[in-house]
Design a protein around this motif. Structure first.
Motif, PDB file in Angstrom:
ATOM      1  N   GLN A 194       0.835  -1.197   0.000  1.00  0.00           N
ATOM      2  CA  GLN A 194       0.000   0.000   0.000  1.00  0.00           C
ATOM      3  C   GLN A 194       0.872   1.251   0.000  1.00  0.00           C
ATOM      4  OE1 GLN A 194      -2.604  -1.130   3.388  1.00  0.00           O
ATOM      5  NE2 GLN A 194      -4.272  -0.901   1.935  1.00  0.00           N
ATOM      6  N   SER A 195       0.414   2.274  -0.718  1.00  0.00           N
ATOM      7  CA  SER A 195       1.196   3.481  -0.910  1.00  0.00           C
ATOM      8  C   SER A 195       0.507   4.684  -0.292  1.00  0.00           C
ATOM      9  CB  SER A 195       1.406   3.726  -2.403  1.00  0.00           C
ATOM     10  OG  SER A 195       0.163   4.022  -3.027  1.00  0.00           O
ATOM     11  N   VAL A 196       1.263   5.771  -0.173  1.00  0.00           N
ATOM     12  CA  VAL A 196       0.709   7.031   0.298  1.00  0.00           C
ATOM     13  C   VAL A 196      -0.448   7.459  -0.584  1.00  0.00           C
ATOM     14  CG1 VAL A 196       1.196   9.483   0.605  1.00  0.00           C
ATOM     15  CG2 VAL A 196       2.866   7.789   1.347  1.00  0.00           C
ATOM     16  N   GLU A 197      -0.248   7.351  -1.914  1.00  0.00           N
ATOM     17  CA  GLU A 197      -1.306   7.758  -2.858  1.00  0.00           C
ATOM     18  C   GLU A 197      -2.595   6.975  -2.633  1.00  0.00           C
ATOM     19  OE1 GLU A 197       2.516   8.855  -4.192  1.00  0.00           O
ATOM     20  OE2 GLU A 197       1.746   6.830  -3.933  1.00  0.00           O
ATOM     21  N   GLU A 198      -2.435   5.677  -2.351  1.00  0.00           N
ATOM     22  CA  GLU A 198      -3.625   4.846  -2.135  1.00  0.00           C
ATOM     23  C   GLU A 198      -4.388   5.308  -0.909  1.00  0.00           C
ATOM     24  OE1 GLU A 198      -4.786   0.233  -1.055  1.00  0.00           O
ATOM     25  OE2 GLU A 198      -2.851   0.669  -1.990  1.00  0.00           O
ATOM     26  N   PHE A 199      -3.666   5.583   0.189  1.00  0.00           N
ATOM     27  CA  PHE A 199      -4.351   6.028   1.409  1.00  0.00           C
ATOM     28  C   PHE A 199      -5.021   7.387   1.204  1.00  0.00           C
ATOM     29  CE2 PHE A 199      -1.258   3.185   3.800  1.00  0.00           C
ATOM     30  CZ  PHE A 199      -2.217   2.213   4.057  1.00  0.00           C
ATOM     31  N   ILE A 200      -4.371   8.281   0.447  1.00  0.00           N
ATOM     32  CA  ILE A 200      -4.992   9.580   0.168  1.00  0.00           C
ATOM     33  C   ILE A 200      -6.244   9.399  -0.679  1.00  0.00           C
ATOM     34  CG2 ILE A 200      -4.688  11.779  -1.044  1.00  0.00           C
ATOM     35  CD1 ILE A 200      -1.799  11.783  -0.125  1.00  0.00           C
ATOM     36  N   SER A 201      -6.195   8.482  -1.653  1.00  0.00           N
ATOM     37  CA  SER A 201      -7.366   8.199  -2.475  1.00  0.00           C
ATOM     38  C   SER A 201      -8.495   7.625  -1.639  1.00  0.00           C
ATOM     39  CB  SER A 201      -6.989   7.232  -3.604  1.00  0.00           C
ATOM     40  OG  SER A 201      -8.126   6.861  -4.348  1.00  0.00           O
ATOM     41  N   LEU A 202      -8.163   6.689  -0.735  1.00  0.00           N
ATOM     42  CA  LEU A 202      -9.187   6.097   0.127  1.00  0.00           C
ATOM     43  C   LEU A 202      -9.765   7.142   1.075  1.00  0.00           C
ATOM     44  CD1 LEU A 202      -7.350   2.739   0.932  1.00  0.00           C
ATOM     45  CD2 LEU A 202      -9.370   3.025  -0.512  1.00  0.00           C
ATOM     46  N   GLY A 203      -8.899   8.045   1.566  1.00  0.00           N
ATOM     47  CA  GLY A 203      -9.399   9.126   2.415  1.00  0.00           C
ATOM     48  C   GLY A 203     -10.332  10.045   1.654  1.00  0.00           C
ATOM     49  N   GLY A 204      -9.979  10.328   0.397  1.00  0.00           N
ATOM     50  CA  GLY A 204     -10.851  11.165  -0.422  1.00  0.00           C
ATOM     51  C   GLY A 204     -12.211  10.543  -0.634  1.00  0.00           C
ATOM     52  N   ALA A 205     -12.234   9.216  -0.794  1.00  0.00           N
ATOM     53  CA  ALA A 205     -13.521   8.522  -0.963  1.00  0.00           C
ATOM     54  C   ALA A 205     -14.380   8.672   0.282  1.00  0.00           C
ATOM     55  CB  ALA A 205     -13.273   7.051  -1.273  1.00  0.00           C
ATOM     56  N   LYS A 206     -13.744   8.572   1.467  1.00  0.00           N
ATOM     57  CA  LYS A 206     -14.490   8.768   2.716  1.00  0.00           C
ATOM     58  C   LYS A 206     -15.011  10.206   2.812  1.00  0.00           C
ATOM     59  CE  LYS A 206     -13.999   4.749   4.889  1.00  0.00           C
ATOM     60  NZ  LYS A 206     -15.152   3.921   5.325  1.00  0.00           N
ATOM     61  N   ALA A 207     -14.144  11.167   2.455  1.00  0.00           N
ATOM     62  CA  ALA A 207     -14.546  12.568   2.537  1.00  0.00           C
ATOM     63  C   ALA A 207     -15.693  12.872   1.591  1.00  0.00           C
ATOM     64  CB  ALA A 207     -13.355  13.472   2.223  1.00  0.00           C
ATOM     65  N   SER A 208     -15.700  12.220   0.408  1.00  0.00           N
ATOM     66  CA  SER A 208     -16.778  12.461  -0.558  1.00  0.00           C
ATOM     67  C   SER A 208     -18.123  11.994  -0.024  1.00  0.00           C
ATOM     68  CB  SER A 208     -16.471  11.771  -1.883  1.00  0.00           C
ATOM     69  OG  SER A 208     -16.534  10.370  -1.739  1.00  0.00           O
ATOM     70  N   LYS A 209     -18.075  11.063   0.943  1.00  0.00           N
ATOM     71  CA  LYS A 209     -19.306  10.592   1.597  1.00  0.00           C
ATOM     72  C   LYS A 209     -19.537  11.337   2.909  1.00  0.00           C
ATOM     73  CE  LYS A 209     -18.872   5.890  -0.306  1.00  0.00           C
ATOM     74  NZ  LYS A 209     -17.673   6.101  -1.116  1.00  0.00           N
ATOM     75  N   LYS A 210     -18.734  12.388   3.141  1.00  0.00           N
ATOM     76  CA  LYS A 210     -18.810  13.230   4.337  1.00  0.00           C
ATOM     77  C   LYS A 210     -18.452  12.477   5.612  1.00  0.00           C
ATOM     78  CE  LYS A 210     -22.012  16.517   2.269  1.00  0.00           C
ATOM     79  NZ  LYS A 210     -23.213  17.354   2.416  1.00  0.00           N
ATOM     80  N   ASP A 211     -17.699  11.398   5.447  1.00  0.00           N
ATOM     81  CA  ASP A 211     -17.157  10.681   6.592  1.00  0.00           C
ATOM     82  C   ASP A 211     -15.756  11.232   6.836  1.00  0.00           C
ATOM     83  OD1 ASP A 211     -16.247   8.973   8.520  1.00  0.00           O
ATOM     84  OD2 ASP A 211     -16.321   7.152   7.304  1.00  0.00           O
ATOM     85  N   TYR A 212     -15.700  12.417   7.438  1.00  0.00           N
ATOM     86  CA  TYR A 212     -14.433  13.108   7.578  1.00  0.00           C
ATOM     87  C   TYR A 212     -13.523  12.443   8.614  1.00  0.00           C
ATOM     88  CZ  TYR A 212     -16.964  16.546   4.868  1.00  0.00           C
ATOM     89  OH  TYR A 212     -17.695  17.157   3.888  1.00  0.00           O
ATOM     90  N   GLN A 213     -14.117  11.825   9.650  1.00  0.00           N
ATOM     91  CA  GLN A 213     -13.293  11.107  10.609  1.00  0.00           C
ATOM     92  C   GLN A 213     -12.627   9.913   9.947  1.00  0.00           C
ATOM     93  OE1 GLN A 213     -12.418  12.197  13.341  1.00  0.00           O
ATOM     94  NE2 GLN A 213     -13.997  13.451  14.304  1.00  0.00           N
ATOM     95  N   GLY A 214     -13.407   9.190   9.120  1.00  0.00           N
ATOM     96  CA  GLY A 214     -12.823   8.071   8.385  1.00  0.00           C
ATOM     97  C   GLY A 214     -11.739   8.537   7.430  1.00  0.00           C
ATOM     98  N   ALA A 215     -11.955   9.714   6.814  1.00  0.00           N
ATOM     99  CA  ALA A 215     -10.952  10.261   5.901  1.00  0.00           C
ATOM    100  C   ALA A 215      -9.670  10.577   6.660  1.00  0.00           C
ATOM    101  CB  ALA A 215     -11.494  11.525   5.233  1.00  0.00           C
TER     102      ALA A 215
END
Length: 797
Positions: free
Chosen positions: A258-279
């Motif tokens: 797993q890479s930094v880019e992957e975690f940032i992408s996964l965080g962005g997906a959480k943020a797009s669902k307004k799950d900011y804590q998960g992001a």
């Protein structure tokens, strides 16, 4: 919203052959952007990113993106330019490369990217990086971004294929987006960034060359040094990849680091669902992998900002600035956090820093945000300047709506209620469900004394507030309606200016002035009442008071100009209109356009056609659908002898509003200039039916009838013109000419002397020709002008 871009930092390397590009004619950035918009897609789901459509087979489309965008088995959607969303039903990854091919089905015809030859991309070449940025503070949606830059280097030992290095801006969410050359050809896939340079904090962007992808798919040798791969037809059936249905988790899927880019992408997906804590949890994992990654700090700051944890957001944006001190976006968002914490001076400093680092920025949001700070500091003029700049850039619909609305608030604070109303109206035209715009426009209408329209707006606001479940705002709107409905009869009459009794207007204004001797609006209303009673001098005195108490009150200056013009004080009128224009540099377009139009008419009346046309040009640029302005500008072109420009303007007036008096006048002028007397006659007659006091139409009817030898009919037209305006020289001289050839020389000479005392230019035959005097009346007027009494006039010496 265009923000500076920072992805995560990664070590890079791999071999690439350098070849200088052949000379070619490049497309403009706008042309490349048009191509980019058609082929770039947004990817949402368990990860977020961008992609590019590069192939189609039947109803199946193929999209190239980064592997880290779709690293997790789960649901993903591809959003195309037309607003459609398509589920991804299959994906293929390429071992050793941070690339994946996604498939979706559609019967629609989508544009495919034109594949370029990345072997010919070398240092110094212009490249464009395109994609859909992750959500940012204050923006509840992902935004399309198009950035330009240049190739800085190519790496001989790339990691996961990242061999292209360039200085374009990019933000998380743009991973997987296309890298295009100057002709809009796909030469790479954007996805990573370098570590910040230790001394300067410079962050460069990384992309995978398109040839690297093509070679991996086809398992063929690298293309020759001078070969072009843009014509290759990749064959999916021969590609050796790891294939898997995206919606199905399988135990056989190879495990990748797993890479930094992957975690940032996964965080962005959480943020797009307004799950900011998960992001935030994913951004924390990215930072554990790389504690110096500016993008992870930036995105964590955005998530904290959305959670209204402004202190945490400030700390993360502070870290972003430390790691990337030349990043304009880092300063913008630190400014947002500072403003939220009440540090307005610090916020202003950050916005200024952002503009210093990117002085040619087309980011409307930077100006808008700085305008908000100026407004909070009560520096309304500075706020208006920044809101105006944001509107001028006009790169984002949401930003434009906000800028119009907040510029309206600033104008309201300055007492420019008409300008505020115009701004709220502009905001509502772009968002008809904007409750606050209705509410504040209602307040402005109340200040203008138009209670009827104010009540209508408060009702609209109340209905929308109720839908939004904003109970306090809903109740406040209802209270405003009750207050206006329970006003006294005198106060109610203000809301119906077309039915007002002048004495009532004056009495109401006197009450307001007694309550507040510096109420500029009250003086305007009293001036209106006094004008209706015929007391122009006292009306003018009230207008002087209005402009004294509010020197930026463009409406008062414009009314003052109108009044002075009526009194024949044209030089003073020009000064008043000029003051209105000066004030309106930061106010509404409607008042400004009228000031230019009225000043142009004075210039035109005194024969200064050059200045008149310049003002008509300004008026038309502000109100491009004003048929009157086109018709009047056409008249001035005609009087300068530029018939071609005149006809063009007359035709424009007709096309804008074909059924009013001015349009018929313009049509008649066009026919008249071309010598089509019957056509001109019919058009002028229709113009006078629409407006019996349209002087130019009445006058020109007389000129045409004279040429058609209907002398009696011409005389009646000239007499009607004089009744409309007894100070107009032209109909008096034309009537004098007709009477002179009929033998009524005494009256003719009296009229001619009066006409030439009003305007001596009518002794010039060339001037008369420019005013559409025909051959017959020109021959006759020469006889009149040769009379000894006329020759003896001072104007003839």
């Amino acid at each position: 919203m265009n923000f500076a871009r920072n992805l995560s930092a990664v070590l890079i390397g791999a071999a690439v052959v350098f070849v200088k590009p052949q000379a070619a004619f490049s497309l403009t950035p706008v042309e490349v952007n048009n191509i980019a918009q058609a082929v770039t897609v947004r990817i949402d789901g368990d990860g977020i990113g961008s992609g590019v459509i590069f192939e189609r087979k039947g109803e199946t489309y193929f999209v190239l993106t980064n592997q880290h965008v779709v690293s997790r088995d789960g649901r993903y959607e591809i959003h195309t330019q037309d607003g459609s969303s398509h589920p991804v039903y299959y994906s293929k990854t390429l071992p050793g490369l941070d690339l994946a091919v996604l498939q979706f089905k559609s019967e629609k015809n989508y544009t495919l990217a034109n594949l370029g030859n990345s072997d010919k991309v070398s240092e110094g070449m212009t490249v464009y990086v395109v994609g859909w940025a992750d959500r940012l503070p204050g923006i509840d949606e992902r935004t399309y971004q198009f950035t330009n830059g240049s190739v800085r280097s190519r790496l001989k030992n790339p990691n996961e294929g990242y061999a292209l290095v360039y200085n374009n801006e990019a933000v998380p969410g743009m991973s997987g987006g296309p890298v295009l050359d100057e002709n809009g050809r796909l030469v790479g896939i954007n996805g990573r960034a370098t570590e910040p340079e230790e001394k300067t904090g410079t962050v460069l962007r990384l992309g995978i060359p398109i040839n690297t992808f093509l070679v991996a798919r086809n398992e063929s040798p690298a293309p020759p040094r001078n070969s072009s791969t843009s014509q290759q037809k990749p064959d999916l059936t021969n590609t050796q990849t790891t294939a898997r249905p995206v919606n199905t988790r399988t135990a056989s899927t190879p495990t990748t680091k797993q890479s930094v880019e992957e975690f940032i992408s996964l965080g962005g997906a959480k943020a797009s669902k307004k799950d900011y804590q998960g992001a935030i949890a994913y951004y924390n994992r990215a930072l554990r992998l790389n504690p110096n990654n500016p993008d992870a700090y930036f995105q964590r700051g955005v998530a904290s900002y959305q959670l209204q944890n402004y202190k945490a957001a400030f700390k993360d944006f502070e870290q972003t600035v430390r790691l990337s001190p030349n990043n304009a976006l880092a300063y913008v968002n630190r400014g947002l956090a500072r403003d939220a914490l009440g540090d307005t001076e610090g916020a202003l400093s950050d916005y200024n820093q952002a503009l210093e680092r990117n002085p040619s920025s087309n980011d409307a949001w930077i100006y808008y945000n700085r305008g908000v700070v100026y407004y909070d500091q009560k520096d309304y003029q500075a706020a208006i300047r920044d809101y105006t700049q944001a509107i001028k850039i006009n790169s984002d619909l949401v930003c434009t709506v906000c800028a119009y609305f907040h510029r309206g608030l600033a104008r309201y604070e300055l007492g420019a209620y008409q300008g505020a109303i115009e701004d709220y109206t502009e905001a509502l035209q772009r968002n008809s469900k904007f409750a606050n715009a209705y509410y504040y426009r209602g307040l402005a209408f109340t200040q203008m004394g138009n209670n009827r329209k104010a009540i209508e707006d408060f009702k609209e606001a109340a209905a929308l507030y109720r839908q939004e479940e904003k109970t306090n705002y809903y109740q406040d709107s209802l209270n405003k309606i009750r207050e206006l409905q329970n006003t006294t009869p005198i106060q109610q009459s203000i809301s119906k200016p077309d039915q007002l009794d002048p004495k009532t207007i004056i009495a109401t204004a006197n009450e307001a002035i007694a309550s507040n001797p510096k109420d500029a609006n009250a003086y305007i209303r009293r001036a209106s009442g006094r004008y209706q009673e015929g007391d122009k001098q006292r009306a003018l005195a009230d207008l002087n008071q209005a402009t004294r108490f509010n020197s930026k009150y463009s409406l008062a200056w414009t009314f003052q100009g109108d009044m002075l013009a009526e009194l024949g004080r044209n030089e003073e009128a020009i000064t008043a209109y000029s003051r209105a224009i000066e004030a309106n540099n930061e106010w509404g377009n409607t008042s400004l356009a009228n000031a230019y139009l009225n000043r142009a008419n004075i210039y035109s009346d005194r024969g200064d056609y050059r200045r008149a046309i310049a003002d008509f040009n300004k008026s038309i640029s502000l109100q491009p659908k004003n048929a009157v302005a086109y018709a009047l500008r056409g008249l001035n072109h005609q009087r300068r002898g530029d018939n071609q420009a005149a006809i063009k303007d007359f035709n424009s007036a007709v096309s804008i509003d074909p059924n009013n008096g001015i349009a018929y006048l313009a049509r008649g002028l066009s026919y008249h200039l071309q010598g089509d007397y019957p056509g001109a006659l019919a058009a002028y007659e229709k113009a006078t039916v629409q407006d019996a006091k349209l002087l130019a139409a009445v006058d020109n009817l007389g000129l045409i009838k004279y040429e058609l030898q209907d002398i009696e009919g011409a005389i009646r037209q000239f007499q009607a013109s004089i009744q409309i305006n007894s100070t107009s020289a032209e109909p008096q001289l034309a009537l004098a000419t007709a009477l002179y050839v009929k033998g009524d020389r005494e009256q003719a000479l009296e009229l001619a002397q009066a006409a030439l005392s009003l305007d001596s230019r009518f002794t010039d035959l060339e001037f008369l020709k420019k005013n559409l005097w025909g051959d017959r009346i020109l021959a006759d007027v020469q006889k009149l002008l040769q009379n000894p009494q006329i020759q003896a006039l001072p104007s003839r010496r």
